[in-house]
Design a protein around this motif. Structure first.
Motif, PDB file in Angstrom:
ATOM      1  N   ALA A   1      -7.101  -7.415   1.945  1.00 41.73           N
ATOM      2  CA  ALA A   1      -6.475  -8.577   2.419  1.00 41.73           C
ATOM      3  C   ALA A   1      -5.851  -8.527   3.811  1.00 41.73           C
ATOM      4  CB  ALA A   1      -5.426  -8.820   1.615  1.00 41.73           C
ATOM      5  N   GLY A   2      -5.217  -6.921   4.174  1.00 42.72           N
ATOM      6  CA  GLY A   2      -4.928  -6.821   5.470  1.00 42.72           C
ATOM      7  C   GLY A   2      -5.903  -6.733   6.501  1.00 42.72           C
ATOM      8  N   LEU A   3      -7.122  -6.126   6.082  1.00 45.02           N
ATOM      9  CA  LEU A   3      -8.075  -5.997   6.944  1.00 45.02           C
ATOM     10  C   LEU A   3      -8.478  -7.261   7.573  1.00 45.02           C
ATOM     11  CD1 LEU A   3     -10.124  -4.293   8.535  1.00 45.02           C
ATOM     12  CD2 LEU A   3     -11.449  -4.199   6.460  1.00 45.02           C
ATOM     13  N   ALA A   4      -8.709  -8.193   6.533  1.00 46.98           N
ATOM     14  CA  ALA A   4      -9.268  -9.690   6.648  1.00 46.98           C
ATOM     15  C   ALA A   4      -8.121 -10.337   7.808  1.00 46.98           C
ATOM     16  CB  ALA A   4      -9.324 -10.623   5.413  1.00 46.98           C
ATOM     17  N   GLU A   5      -6.888 -10.055   7.544  1.00 45.64           N
ATOM     18  CA  GLU A   5      -5.793 -10.746   8.427  1.00 45.64           C
ATOM     19  C   GLU A   5      -5.990 -10.103   9.977  1.00 45.64           C
ATOM     20  OE1 GLU A   5      -4.034 -13.180   7.900  1.00 45.64           O
ATOM     21  OE2 GLU A   5      -3.741 -13.306   5.851  1.00 45.64           O
ATOM     22  N   MET A   6      -6.388  -8.775  10.019  1.00 48.51           N
ATOM     23  CA  MET A   6      -6.501  -8.208  11.220  1.00 48.51           C
ATOM     24  C   MET A   6      -7.623  -8.749  11.976  1.00 48.51           C
ATOM     25  SD  MET A   6      -4.027  -6.172  12.135  1.00 48.51           S
ATOM     26  CE  MET A   6      -4.984  -4.880  13.373  1.00 48.51           C
ATOM     27  N   ARG A   7      -8.726  -8.804  11.125  1.00 54.35           N
ATOM     28  CA  ARG A   7      -9.893  -9.675  11.893  1.00 54.35           C
ATOM     29  C   ARG A   7      -9.616 -10.997  12.406  1.00 54.35           C
ATOM     30  NH1 ARG A   7     -14.294  -7.444   7.490  1.00 54.35           N
ATOM     31  NH2 ARG A   7     -14.547  -5.337   8.372  1.00 54.35           N
ATOM     32  N   ARG A   8      -8.953 -11.745  11.802  1.00 54.54           N
ATOM     33  CA  ARG A   8      -8.812 -13.060  12.021  1.00 54.54           C
ATOM     34  C   ARG A   8      -7.937 -13.114  13.315  1.00 54.54           C
ATOM     35  NH1 ARG A   8      -4.987 -17.194  11.407  1.00 54.54           N
ATOM     36  NH2 ARG A   8      -3.492 -15.752  10.208  1.00 54.54           N
TER      37      ARG A   8
ATOM     38  N   GLY B   1      -6.148   0.207  -7.362  1.00 58.08           N
ATOM     39  CA  GLY B   1      -6.405  -1.028  -7.533  1.00 58.08           C
ATOM     40  C   GLY B   1      -5.669  -2.013  -6.605  1.00 58.08           C
ATOM     41  N   VAL B   2      -4.222  -2.043  -6.352  1.00 60.85           N
ATOM     42  CA  VAL B   2      -3.624  -2.724  -5.700  1.00 60.85           C
ATOM     43  C   VAL B   2      -3.639  -2.394  -4.297  1.00 60.85           C
ATOM     44  CG1 VAL B   2      -0.889  -3.106  -5.136  1.00 60.85           C
ATOM     45  CG2 VAL B   2      -1.823  -3.113  -7.479  1.00 60.85           C
ATOM     46  N   ILE B   3      -3.748  -0.857  -3.881  1.00 57.53           N
ATOM     47  CA  ILE B   3      -4.079  -0.494  -2.536  1.00 57.53           C
ATOM     48  C   ILE B   3      -5.275  -1.107  -2.207  1.00 57.53           C
ATOM     49  CG2 ILE B   3      -4.509   1.441  -1.262  1.00 57.53           C
ATOM     50  CD1 ILE B   3      -2.716   3.031  -3.203  1.00 57.53           C
ATOM     51  N   ARG B   4      -6.335  -1.083  -2.986  1.00 59.60           N
ATOM     52  CA  ARG B   4      -7.506  -1.453  -2.428  1.00 59.60           C
ATOM     53  C   ARG B   4      -7.524  -3.235  -2.123  1.00 59.60           C
ATOM     54  NH1 ARG B   4     -11.999  -4.692  -3.608  1.00 59.60           N
ATOM     55  NH2 ARG B   4     -14.029  -3.856  -2.754  1.00 59.60           N
ATOM     56  N   GLU B   5      -6.790  -3.933  -2.973  1.00 59.27           N
ATOM     57  CA  GLU B   5      -6.810  -5.305  -2.684  1.00 59.27           C
ATOM     58  C   GLU B   5      -6.041  -5.685  -1.567  1.00 59.27           C
ATOM     59  OE1 GLU B   5      -4.304  -9.006  -4.856  1.00 59.27           O
ATOM     60  OE2 GLU B   5      -4.483  -7.212  -6.046  1.00 59.27           O
ATOM     61  N   ASN B   6      -4.806  -4.882  -1.370  1.00 62.32           N
ATOM     62  CA  ASN B   6      -4.154  -5.205  -0.074  1.00 62.32           C
ATOM     63  C   ASN B   6      -4.652  -4.525   1.113  1.00 62.32           C
ATOM     64  OD1 ASN B   6      -1.025  -6.157  -0.704  1.00 62.32           O
ATOM     65  ND2 ASN B   6      -1.756  -5.022  -2.515  1.00 62.32           N
ATOM     66  N   SER B   7      -5.489  -3.505   1.039  1.00 62.56           N
ATOM     67  CA  SER B   7      -6.081  -3.169   2.318  1.00 62.56           C
ATOM     68  C   SER B   7      -7.124  -4.088   2.783  1.00 62.56           C
ATOM     69  CB  SER B   7      -6.651  -1.825   2.017  1.00 62.56           C
ATOM     70  OG  SER B   7      -7.615  -1.843   1.070  1.00 62.56           O
TER      71      SER B   7
ATOM     72  N   ILE C   1       0.823  -1.255  -0.018  1.00 60.83           N
ATOM     73  CA  ILE C   1      -0.044  -0.031   0.125  1.00 60.83           C
ATOM     74  C   ILE C   1       0.938   1.311   0.095  1.00 60.83           C
ATOM     75  CG2 ILE C   1      -1.628   1.360   1.349  1.00 60.83           C
ATOM     76  CD1 ILE C   1      -2.763  -1.362   2.402  1.00 60.83           C
ATOM     77  N   ALA C   2       1.966   1.308   0.795  1.00 62.19           N
ATOM     78  CA  ALA C   2       2.785   2.371   0.918  1.00 62.19           C
ATOM     79  C   ALA C   2       3.395   2.850  -0.449  1.00 62.19           C
ATOM     80  CB  ALA C   2       3.773   2.287   2.078  1.00 62.19           C
ATOM     81  N   ILE C   3       4.063   1.702  -0.996  1.00 62.57           N
ATOM     82  CA  ILE C   3       4.698   1.679  -2.348  1.00 62.57           C
ATOM     83  C   ILE C   3       3.901   2.334  -3.426  1.00 62.57           C
ATOM     84  CG2 ILE C   3       6.028   0.638  -4.077  1.00 62.57           C
ATOM     85  CD1 ILE C   3       7.110  -1.205  -2.019  1.00 62.57           C
ATOM     86  N   HIS C   4       2.726   1.661  -3.302  1.00 67.07           N
ATOM     87  CA  HIS C   4       1.774   2.049  -4.793  1.00 67.07           C
ATOM     88  C   HIS C   4       1.099   3.354  -4.409  1.00 67.07           C
ATOM     89  CE1 HIS C   4       1.737  -1.468  -7.212  1.00 67.07           C
ATOM     90  NE2 HIS C   4       2.080  -2.187  -6.021  1.00 67.07           N
ATOM     91  N   SER C   5       1.065   3.808  -3.019  1.00 64.08           N
ATOM     92  CA  SER C   5       0.413   5.003  -2.813  1.00 64.08           C
ATOM     93  C   SER C   5       1.247   6.463  -3.121  1.00 64.08           C
ATOM     94  CB  SER C   5      -0.192   5.084  -1.365  1.00 64.08           C
ATOM     95  OG  SER C   5       0.654   4.858  -0.587  1.00 64.08           O
TER      96      SER C   5
ATOM     97  N   THR D   1       3.605  -8.791  -8.581  1.00 63.94           N
ATOM     98  CA  THR D   1       2.642  -7.821  -8.857  1.00 63.94           C
ATOM     99  C   THR D   1       3.106  -6.437  -8.414  1.00 63.94           C
ATOM    100  OG1 THR D   1       0.987  -9.440  -9.364  1.00 63.94           O
ATOM    101  CG2 THR D   1       0.336  -7.247  -8.951  1.00 63.94           C
ATOM    102  N   HIS D   2       3.231  -6.562  -7.056  1.00 67.04           N
ATOM    103  CA  HIS D   2       3.857  -5.457  -6.049  1.00 67.04           C
ATOM    104  C   HIS D   2       5.151  -4.639  -6.788  1.00 67.04           C
ATOM    105  CE1 HIS D   2       0.361  -6.601  -3.930  1.00 67.04           C
ATOM    106  NE2 HIS D   2       0.961  -7.430  -3.407  1.00 67.04           N
TER     107      HIS D   2
END
Length: 402
Positions: free
Chosen positions: A232-239, A224-230, A203-207, A271-272
């Motif tokens: 995925a990161g939110l899902a990991e945090m919730r888990r 698009g990459v930022i949304r995808e990683n955000s 997210i930091a690199i692409h932003s 991709t990143h």
């Protein structure tokens, strides 16, 4: 020698004993009424001495025992007083309870010797069976309080030792608890960093790229990459939050990542890192063999994940290569290399927590790790950043080395 201030209870006991003895003396109740060598009032002198020294029974037990013995001997020359005898028995008792350790051994022995001597000597001296009774009375006055004091002192010592052991046990339990909490916090910090750092770095690199490049298509791809990683990161945090809360639901826990997911991880990094000129390659040399233990498999995956994340943030243009090898001695070696240098373009900041986490994971498995710049191959770009971790693999019935 200055005597310490007497205890309030001891003062009360001495005063009450003296008043009780005076009352018996005034009523003519003597223990030896046939003794007429001294006047009757002489019996009050040993009583007064023992009553005064009773006030210092706790602070100077041996001194009061010596004074009390002399007062009891003097009392035998008078008509006698019952409270004088009672005060002396208390003096013997206190000498074994509050006296130094040597008194605990010597006072009962001396009392026993005197008792035996009286039981044997008085009947022979008086030529009367009544002497045996007197010997028993002497034993009750001297030996019984001495033995009682020893028993009380031993019980107190045992209670103090039990209390000390309980305090030590509580201290050790608290130390174990603190160590367990510290270890768990470290494990949670490593898991949180490893799960989220990869997504946040992307997210930091692409932003940064979207902000620095005035190109609509580049900005759209970056978003698009930022949304995808955000997501995925939110899902990991919730888990992770769900695991920490331990709500007690019967939901199946998420499976821990393993080296089987390295190819998917490298595909995401391709991709990143494409915009930064990074390419990624996997060289799996493990071959066929028994499956890795779960702790080793998870640690190896996290080391690869953190190394790739660091390459995305810091590596110069070029190839990032991951090599997995398993030696004959069952040790798993994870090697990640990337071009070392300051690359142009957007970069994500780093804190060094990733390297600390990798070292902690390897240390928990009694392995070895090296991370830092080294000279690359002769036909290469020069210096490379090398991460090499060796993780021992033990049999299931084999204890890992400490």
């Amino acid at each position: 020698m200055t005597l310490p201030r007497p205890h309030r209870d001891d003062v009360l006991m001495g005063v009450c004993s003296f008043l009780g003895g005076v009352l018996l003396w005034s009523l003519g109740l003597y223990t030896q009424p046939d003794r007429t060598l001294l006047p009757a009032w002489a019996a009050l002198v040993p009583l007064a001495v023992l009553s005064v020294q009773e006030m210092y029974r706790r602070s100077a037990p041996l001194l009061t025992l010596l004074v009390g013995t002399a007062a009891l001997v003097a009392d035998q020359l008078t008509v006698g007083n019952l409270f004088t005898v009672l005060l002396f028995t208390d003096t013997v008792y206190v000498a074994t309870v509050y006296g130094p350790p040597a008194a605990v051994r010597r006072v009962p022995i001396a009392a026993g010797v005197v008792t035996v001597a009286c039981v044997i000597g008085l009947p022979a001296l008086l030529q009367d069976p009544f002497g045996l009774f007197l010997g028993v009375v002497v034993g009750m006055i001297i030996l019984t309080p001495a033995l009682t004091g020893v028993i009380i002192r031993n019980h107190r010592a045992a209670a103090d030792a039990a209390l000390l052991r309980a305090e030590q046990t509580a201290l050790l339990a608290e130390m174990d608890r603190v160590q367990a909490v510290t270890a768990e916090r470290g494990r949670m910090a490593r898991e949180l960093h490893d799960m989220v750092a990869n997504h946040l770095s992307a997210i930091a690199i692409h932003s940064t790229a979207a902000l620095s490049l005035d190109n609509p298509q580049t900005s759209r791809d970056a978003l698009g990459v930022i949304r995808e990683n955000s997501v995925a990161g939110l899902a990991e945090m919730r888990r992770l939050i769900g695991l920490l809360r331990d709500s007690g639901h019967d939901d199946q826990p998420a499976a821990a990542p393993t080296l089987a997911g390295v190819e998917s991880l490298i595909a995401q990094c391709r991709t990143h890192g494409a915009a930064s000129g990074l390419t990624f390659a996997l060289d799996d040399r493990r071959g066929e063999g028994p499956p890795l233990p779960t702790p080793v498999d998870l640690a190896a995956y996290r080391i690869v994940q953190e190394s790739l994340t660091n390459a995305l943030k810091h590596a110069e243009r070029g190839e990032v290569r991951v090599v997995l090898a398993r030696a004959e001695g069952r040790a798993l070696t994870v090697t990640v290399t990337s071009a070392f240098g300051r690359r142009p373009g957007p970069r994500a900041p780093g804190s060094g927590a990733g390297l600390v986490g990798m070292r902690e994971r390897v240390a928990l498995l009694s392995g070895e790790i090296e991370a830092g710049p080294v000279e690359g191959p002769a036909d290469g770009p020069g210096k490379i950043w090398l991460v090499r971790a060796t993780l021992p693999v033990h049999d299931e019935d084999e204890e890992p080395s400490a």
